[in-house]
Design an enzyme around this catalytic site. Structure first.
Site, mmCIF file in Angstrom:
data_model
loop_
_atom_site.group_PDB
_atom_site.id
_atom_site.type_symbol
_atom_site.label_atom_id
_atom_site.label_comp_id
_atom_site.label_asym_id
_atom_site.label_seq_id
_atom_site.Cartn_x
_atom_site.Cartn_y
_atom_site.Cartn_z
ATOM 1 N N GLU A 43 45.202 40.082 35.424
ATOM 2 C CA GLU A 43 45.326 38.894 34.574
ATOM 3 C C GLU A 43 44.477 39.122 33.328
ATOM 4 O OE1 GLU A 43 43.790 35.612 36.829
ATOM 5 O OE2 GLU A 43 45.669 35.296 37.917
ATOM 6 N N LYS A 46 46.993 35.489 47.422
ATOM 7 C CA LYS A 46 47.053 34.974 46.053
ATOM 8 C C LYS A 46 48.381 35.237 45.366
ATOM 9 C CE LYS A 46 42.571 35.658 45.805
ATOM 10 N NZ LYS A 46 42.736 34.996 47.083
ATOM 11 N N HIS A 64 29.360 33.949 42.848
ATOM 12 C CA HIS A 64 30.478 33.253 43.510
ATOM 13 C C HIS A 64 30.046 32.309 44.615
ATOM 14 C CE1 HIS A 64 33.071 35.614 41.019
ATOM 15 N NE2 HIS A 64 32.518 36.720 41.466
ATOM 16 N N ARG A 103 41.202 24.324 53.362
ATOM 17 C CA ARG A 103 40.249 23.709 54.286
ATOM 18 C C ARG A 103 39.547 22.546 53.584
ATOM 19 N NH1 ARG A 103 37.728 27.930 51.685
ATOM 20 N NH2 ARG A 103 35.825 27.263 50.614
HETATM 21 C C1 MV4 Z 1 39.078 34.651 36.667
HETATM 22 C C2 MV4 Z 1 38.057 34.648 35.700
HETATM 23 C C3 MV4 Z 1 38.392 34.943 34.409
HETATM 24 N N1 MV4 Z 1 39.680 35.261 34.089
HETATM 25 N N2 MV4 Z 1 40.345 34.959 36.303
HETATM 26 C C4 MV4 Z 1 36.277 34.117 40.488
HETATM 27 C C5 MV4 Z 1 36.575 33.563 41.820
HETATM 28 C C6 MV4 Z 1 38.038 33.533 41.929
HETATM 29 N N3 MV4 Z 1 38.469 32.339 42.597
HETATM 30 C C7 MV4 Z 1 38.539 33.616 40.543
HETATM 31 N N4 MV4 Z 1 37.427 33.927 39.697
HETATM 32 C C8 MV4 Z 1 37.583 34.133 38.366
HETATM 33 N N5 MV4 Z 1 38.846 34.398 37.954
HETATM 34 C C9 MV4 Z 1 40.624 35.270 35.044
HETATM 35 N N6 MV4 Z 1 41.871 35.602 34.701
HETATM 36 C C10 MV4 Z 1 36.761 34.344 36.102
HETATM 37 C C11 MV4 Z 1 36.513 34.090 37.444
HETATM 38 C C12 MV4 Z 1 35.149 33.819 37.760
HETATM 39 C C13 MV4 Z 1 34.758 32.618 38.323
HETATM 40 C C14 MV4 Z 1 35.671 31.620 38.630
HETATM 41 C C15 MV4 Z 1 35.258 30.436 39.178
HETATM 42 C C16 MV4 Z 1 33.913 30.231 39.430
HETATM 43 C C17 MV4 Z 1 33.001 31.197 39.154
HETATM 44 C C18 MV4 Z 1 33.405 32.405 38.586
HETATM 45 C C19 MV4 Z 1 32.459 33.359 38.290
HETATM 46 C C20 MV4 Z 1 32.850 34.539 37.746
HETATM 47 C C21 MV4 Z 1 34.203 34.777 37.495
#
Ligand code: MV4
Length: 482
Positions: free
Chosen positions: A183, A99, A218, A275
């Protein structure tokens, strides 16, 4: 493999002992067993798969969307063996798999990102300063993690140090890389991802978005395209950002760029999945493009068969994941035999499944039985069609997520389009399902009633069968003890 047949390409399937009777094994022109059920002894053995491929003189390997599909070392080995890997280069996979390097690449192209630390956190003082600048709460993320693994929310400055240390040591043991970054924590975001396709001639396009906010721990549960909140302007901006990111890593093939969308409609780049994704059929429905066909086309060295101007959104598509899990019991995987399995049919319905009636669901892999995808002229028609398809889907022998998905389809927040990634936690309680969980006492009553009913009836078998059809509680009890 269906796409290959469409294209006149013959196929070889590799399978584990647990999948010997799976439909995909019969569908392939040839099939080779590569080991015992455990994926570490079969599907994850890249060398073995390459050995089989060479022996059978195959041209290319499609890695699917699990197991080795995002493994850069495997992609490299395939190429070094003189075979075509149907996917991006190992270098692109490596850059996007981490990342921090993905964010560094995105930064050069002015892609919006959530404010936070500029790289890995090496110094706690610096982390405190970043937290102060971007404001609490902050989210600690592992650079090597994915799909939410290794994330921690920190609400108070005095907890930052210990949480960073914990996150780093967890990341080290889980991924072999302890790099973490922070973040600002975006509250109540939507998860929107953009499908991209690129070829090896410098062309890259976006195939619009998928809304994936309805997820649980997730794991996505419902996906749809298009999103009900994006305006044409934001869609175009996000799409262009996704194309820029794929160009930044010299991407080739199908990829997905993930974004968060906050309540003020600001979007931020999160990560890129290198993918084809589980939910790709919704994009196929709204664009009319077979993404696997295009992956093969690009892997053969051809140019993309369409340009950005050729693409438009037509109608609306929704996918649900039909998993052998019990929504009434904290979504615990439910194993057993599929005693009834009859998927829905009709216009605007696609079922991508891997099981047949009478099969035992293997305990070794993900409990997803099928993906149910519908298409409608608009969102309302797609939702209606999904509800009908769920009602027509007949599965017994295991508990599934079907009823839960119907709950989502009927929920006012989903219907209105006003939801975010917290939807399931906010709105769902097991007792809301129409097939409410039966507690032990009710199971006992149902069992006694069933026996009394059967003993009073002359045609025992026939009555039991009709009972099963009409009394869902009893059929659930029977299932668990069958
Ligand atoms: C975040 C966020 C809130 N703020 N980043 C979760 C999976 C990963 N790909 C990134 N994720 C998140 N990053 C910041 N700065 C909240 C999530 C997140 C989330 C993101 C996408 C789909 C479902 C989620 C469930 C919980 C938290």
């Amino acid at each position: 493999m269906r796409t290959c047949r469409d294209m006149g390409i013959s196929t070889v399937a590799v399978f584990s002992e647990a999948d010997r009777k799976a439909p995909f094994v019969r569908y392939a022109d040839e099939a080779v067993c590569i080991g015992p059920p455990e994926s570490s002894k079969s599907y994850l053995l890249g060398d073995k798969i390459i050995e089989v491929a060479k022996k059978l003189k195959v041209d290319g390997i499609h890695p699917g969307y699990g197991f080795l599909s995002e493994n850069a070392a495997f992609a490299k080995k395939v190429k070094d063996a003189g075979l075509i890997f149907i996917g991006p280069s190992a270098e692109a996979m490596k850059m996007m798999g981490d990342k921090l390097s993905a964010k560094a690449a995105a930064k050069k192209h002015n892609i919006p990102m959530v404010p936070g630390s500029d790289g890995a956190i090496t110094d706690i003082k610096e982390a405190q300063e970043v937290a102060k600048k971007v404001g609490l709460p902050v989210l600690i993320k592992a650079s090597a993690g994915g799909g939410g693994k290794g994330m921690r929310v920190v609400e108070k400055a005095e907890l930052l140090e210990e949480q960073i240390k914990l996150a780093a040591s967890e990341a080290k043991s889980a991924f072999g890389d302890g790099s973490v970054f922070i973040e600002r924590y975006v509250k109540g975001p939507r998860h929107i991802e953009i499908q991209v396709m690129a070829d090896n001639h410098g062309n890259a396009v976006y195939l619009f978005e998928r809304e994936c906010s309805i997820q649980r721990r997730h794991q996505k549960v419902v996906e749809e395209a298009p999103s009900s909140v994006l305006t044409p302007e934001i869609r175009k901006k996000m799409g262009q950002c996704a194309v820029d990111i794929s160009k930044a890593c010299n991407y080739s093939g199908a990829g997905t760029v993930e974004f968060l969308l906050d309540e003020n409609m600001n979007f931020y780049f999160l990560e890129m999945n290198t993918r084809l994704q589980v939910e790709h059929p919704v994009t196929e429905f709204i664009t009319g493009i077979d993404l696997v066909k295009e992956q093969i086309n690009v892997a053969r060295g051809n140019k993309l068969s369409f340009k950005q101007e050729d693409l438009e959104i037509n109608g609306h598509s929704i996918e649900i994941r039909v998993c052998a899990e019990d929504p009434a019991n904290n979504f615990l995987p439910d194993i057993g035999k599929l005693t009834t399995y009859a998927p829905p049919k009709g216009p605007g319905i696609r079922v991508d499944d891997g099981m047949e009636e009478g099969m035992d669901i293997p305990i070794y892999y993900d409990p997803m039985i099928a993906k149910l995808i519908v298409f409608g002229q608009d969102r309302t028609e797609a939702i209606q069609r999904m509800i009908r398809a769920i009602d027509d889907y007949k599965i017994s022998g295991v508990q599934t997520t079907l009823e839960f998905c119907k709950f989502v389809m009927k929920h006012p927040a989903f219907v209105s389009g006003k939801f975010d990634t917290h939807f399931v936690n906010t709105h769902f309680k097991p007792e809301m399902l129409s097939q409410a969980p039966k507690d032990k006492e009710q199971d006992m009553i149902a069992a006694i009633a069933s026996v009394m009913f059967a003993s009073k009836t002359e045609k025992k078998a026939a009555s039991a069968a009709s009972f099963e059809r009409t009394e869902k509680g009893i059929s659930a009890w029977r299932r668990r003890r069958d």
